[in-house]
Scaffold this motif. Sequence first.
Motif, PDB file in Angstrom:
ATOM      1  N   PHE A   1       0.836  -1.200   0.000  1.00 16.73           N
ATOM      2  CA  PHE A   1       0.000   0.000   0.000  1.00 16.73           C
ATOM      3  C   PHE A   1       0.871   1.250   0.000  1.00 16.73           C
ATOM      4  CE2 PHE A   1      -3.494  -2.692   1.589  1.00 16.73           C
ATOM      5  CZ  PHE A   1      -4.541  -2.188   0.841  1.00 16.73           C
ATOM      6  N   MET A   2       1.897   1.237   0.848  1.00 17.89           N
ATOM      7  CA  MET A   2       2.706   2.427   1.089  1.00 17.89           C
ATOM      8  C   MET A   2       3.662   2.735  -0.054  1.00 17.89           C
ATOM      9  SD  MET A   2       3.384   1.200   4.994  1.00 17.89           S
ATOM     10  CE  MET A   2       4.566   2.437   5.467  1.00 17.89           C
ATOM     11  N   ILE A   3       3.900   1.788  -0.945  1.00 18.78           N
ATOM     12  CA  ILE A   3       4.860   1.965  -2.031  1.00 18.78           C
ATOM     13  C   ILE A   3       4.175   2.360  -3.340  1.00 18.78           C
ATOM     14  CG2 ILE A   3       4.840  -0.390  -2.943  1.00 18.78           C
ATOM     15  CD1 ILE A   3       7.967   1.737  -2.291  1.00 18.78           C
ATOM     16  N   GLN A   4       2.861   2.472  -3.343  1.00 24.42           N
ATOM     17  CA  GLN A   4       2.118   2.673  -4.597  1.00 24.42           C
ATOM     18  C   GLN A   4       2.529   3.937  -5.342  1.00 24.42           C
ATOM     19  OE1 GLN A   4      -2.197   1.511  -4.854  1.00 24.42           O
ATOM     20  NE2 GLN A   4      -1.976   1.268  -2.655  1.00 24.42           N
ATOM     21  N   ALA A   5       2.673   5.036  -4.622  1.00 21.64           N
ATOM     22  CA  ALA A   5       3.032   6.292  -5.293  1.00 21.64           C
ATOM     23  C   ALA A   5       4.394   6.179  -5.956  1.00 21.64           C
ATOM     24  CB  ALA A   5       3.022   7.443  -4.281  1.00 21.64           C
ATOM     25  N   THR A   6       5.320   5.513  -5.283  1.00 21.08           N
ATOM     26  CA  THR A   6       6.662   5.334  -5.846  1.00 21.08           C
ATOM     27  C   THR A   6       6.626   4.489  -7.106  1.00 21.08           C
ATOM     28  OG1 THR A   6       7.656   5.522  -3.654  1.00 21.08           O
ATOM     29  CG2 THR A   6       8.982   4.472  -5.370  1.00 21.08           C
ATOM     30  N   VAL A   7       5.841   3.419  -7.086  1.00 22.13           N
ATOM     31  CA  VAL A   7       5.723   2.549  -8.261  1.00 22.13           C
ATOM     32  C   VAL A   7       5.132   3.323  -9.436  1.00 22.13           C
ATOM     33  CG1 VAL A   7       4.635   0.463  -9.185  1.00 22.13           C
ATOM     34  CG2 VAL A   7       5.521   0.469  -6.863  1.00 22.13           C
ATOM     35  N   ALA A   8       4.175   4.204  -9.147  1.00 18.71           N
ATOM     36  CA  ALA A   8       3.582   5.022 -10.208  1.00 18.71           C
ATOM     37  C   ALA A   8       4.612   5.975 -10.801  1.00 18.71           C
ATOM     38  CB  ALA A   8       2.385   5.801  -9.657  1.00 18.71           C
ATOM     39  N   ILE A   9       5.423   6.593  -9.946  1.00 16.43           N
ATOM     40  CA  ILE A   9       6.436   7.537 -10.411  1.00 16.43           C
ATOM     41  C   ILE A   9       7.476   6.839 -11.284  1.00 16.43           C
ATOM     42  CG2 ILE A   9       8.355   8.998  -9.669  1.00 16.43           C
ATOM     43  CD1 ILE A   9       5.615  10.285  -9.386  1.00 16.43           C
ATOM     44  N   THR A  10       7.853   5.614 -10.929  1.00 17.64           N
ATOM     45  CA  THR A  10       8.862   4.882 -11.698  1.00 17.64           C
ATOM     46  C   THR A  10       8.259   4.114 -12.860  1.00 17.64           C
ATOM     47  OG1 THR A  10       8.696   2.882 -10.322  1.00 17.64           O
ATOM     48  CG2 THR A  10      10.239   4.596  -9.606  1.00 17.64           C
ATOM     49  N   ASN A  11       6.960   4.265 -13.072  1.00 16.25           N
ATOM     50  CA  ASN A  11       6.267   3.580 -14.167  1.00 16.25           C
ATOM     51  C   ASN A  11       6.405   2.059 -14.060  1.00 16.25           C
ATOM     52  OD1 ASN A  11       4.634   3.518 -16.430  1.00 16.25           O
ATOM     53  ND2 ASN A  11       6.349   3.564 -17.866  1.00 16.25           N
TER      54      ASN A  11
END
Length: 292
Positions: free
Chosen positions: A164-174
């Motif tokens: 849950f907490m890593i979702q924004a990072t995964v989105a930024i790194t595509n």
Amino acid sequence: MPFAIGVNWVLNKLGAGKINLSPEAPQKRLGIFGEPISLGLILGLLLGLLGNLKNLGTLAAWGQIATVGIATSAIMVIFPKVSSIFAQAFLPLTETAKKNLKKSNSKSGDKTREWYLGVNDAMGYGETATLTSGILLIPIMVILALILPGNQALPLVDLIALPFMIQATVAITNGNIFKSVIIGAIWFSLVLYAATYTAPIFTEVAKGVGVTIPAETLLITSFGILTSPVTALIFLAFLSQSWIWIGLVLAIYAVSYFLFKRNKETIVNYLETSATAADGTAQASTPDKQVG
């Protein structure tokens, strides 16, 4: 989000963007062993082994290891399916919104208006790159918690919330797992220090409202909610009751808000262009070239 954007930019400059470790990459190279169900089994078995290092001579330990492996494998398969079902449920709403938007634009003559549909973060939990990054970070954060100098926090229950907490990072790194894990490890290391510093305060608050704390427990905190490094700094600034620190926080917020509103189109354009670039780098482009 700003932290992920900044570190992602640095990693791209260092060439990490060329290491395209996406969920599809291991599937192509490893065949059946690169499938989510196989990756989940391998990661689960590793987690089970880490949790039973002192009990490997017992049958119960190997039973737990097998259970964790099978459960993790099932999660890697089931959650993406569930997420896709939820996503399909939004299609009628999206299509209706598009039709209404076209009618609204045609009447007003506005051709540039955009709508954004926001959904709960549970939608992204089942995405394969998110799950994989989060699960990989579980043993990494346990190891970092043990070796980081000055850290006194050991994440336990909240570890399962890492996807849950890593979702924004995964989105930024595509969806680049390699970069997501690096950014996540740095960020959650800062989280550990924030937890270490604020845990005594939250422990006293818990005792003050009557929460019974086990005798073997020294301090309590929440790795997932209470310890965002940025939030911790804001919290401590207000807790200090110093108008200097409080005023500084408000000033930084006001300036950041103004700069974002002023450059919103440029920021969105950069993020979208960066997400579609093969190596994660973005080039400046005009609004009419913006990728939607």
